[in-house]
Design a protein around this motif. Sequence first.
Motif, PDB file in Angstrom:
ATOM      1  N   PRO A   1       0.833  -1.203   0.000  1.00 13.88           N
ATOM      2  CA  PRO A   1       0.000   0.000   0.000  1.00 13.88           C
ATOM      3  C   PRO A   1       0.869   1.255   0.000  1.00 13.88           C
ATOM      4  CG  PRO A   1       0.074  -0.922   2.194  1.00 13.88           C
ATOM      5  CD  PRO A   1       0.804  -1.889   1.284  1.00 13.88           C
TER       6      PRO A   1
ATOM      7  N   GLU B   1       1.378   0.360   5.575  1.00 14.71           N
ATOM      8  CA  GLU B   1       1.643  -1.084   5.619  1.00 14.71           C
ATOM      9  C   GLU B   1       0.367  -1.835   5.928  1.00 14.71           C
ATOM     10  OE1 GLU B   1       4.319  -1.955   8.832  1.00 14.71           O
ATOM     11  OE2 GLU B   1       3.057  -0.961  10.290  1.00 14.71           O
ATOM     12  N   TYR B   2       0.336  -3.101   5.491  1.00 18.45           N
ATOM     13  CA  TYR B   2      -0.760  -3.990   5.856  1.00 18.45           C
ATOM     14  C   TYR B   2      -0.520  -4.480   7.271  1.00 18.45           C
ATOM     15  CZ  TYR B   2      -1.899  -4.193   0.891  1.00 18.45           C
ATOM     16  OH  TYR B   2      -2.236  -3.877  -0.397  1.00 18.45           O
TER      17      TYR B   2
ATOM     18  N   VAL C   1      -5.110  -1.518   6.525  1.00 18.67           N
ATOM     19  CA  VAL C   1      -3.946  -0.728   6.128  1.00 18.67           C
ATOM     20  C   VAL C   1      -3.709   0.340   7.189  1.00 18.67           C
ATOM     21  CG1 VAL C   1      -2.953   0.794   4.382  1.00 18.67           C
ATOM     22  CG2 VAL C   1      -4.447  -1.091   3.694  1.00 18.67           C
TER      23      VAL C   1
ATOM     24  N   VAL D   1      -4.469   1.173  -2.542  1.00 20.46           N
ATOM     25  CA  VAL D   1      -4.312  -0.290  -2.526  1.00 20.46           C
ATOM     26  C   VAL D   1      -4.591  -0.768  -3.942  1.00 20.46           C
ATOM     27  CG1 VAL D   1      -5.218  -2.469  -1.632  1.00 20.46           C
ATOM     28  CG2 VAL D   1      -5.011  -0.501  -0.108  1.00 20.46           C
TER      29      VAL D   1
END
Length: 127
Positions: A79, A92-93, A103, A118
């Motif tokens: 992302p 970041e996920y 996210v 995304v």
Amino acid sequence: MPRPTMRVFTGAAADTDVVVFATADGAAWLTVVHGPDAPAPFRYVITLPEGLALEPMPSGGLDFMHPRYGATVGRLYRPWACDAMFRPLPAEYLAQEPAVLTVNVDSASASYPFVVGVVYGSAPRPA
């Protein structure tokens, strides 16, 4: 509608709009955050086909994997986020819950509005 493969969801949450559109090999979600009242982290509900699982990748992305065969059938790329001054924001996920893609964006110093992206793409095909 700007194009038939694009949908705009204004007011999807407090201070938040979402734009979803098709790409050449998948789809993209852009979350536009207008102010500090927007919910964080950002959560997207997804449905995995039976037999597939999300596998974290060293790149920061997630692969849709078939656990039995080890085949990648799709990919959520890492992302990204960018604020109103065109500065990148760390994104970041987070650990996945079933059917929810989360996210996290470090927006402490962000200028509003900022955008979180995304992107999903089909797995690369062997040559």
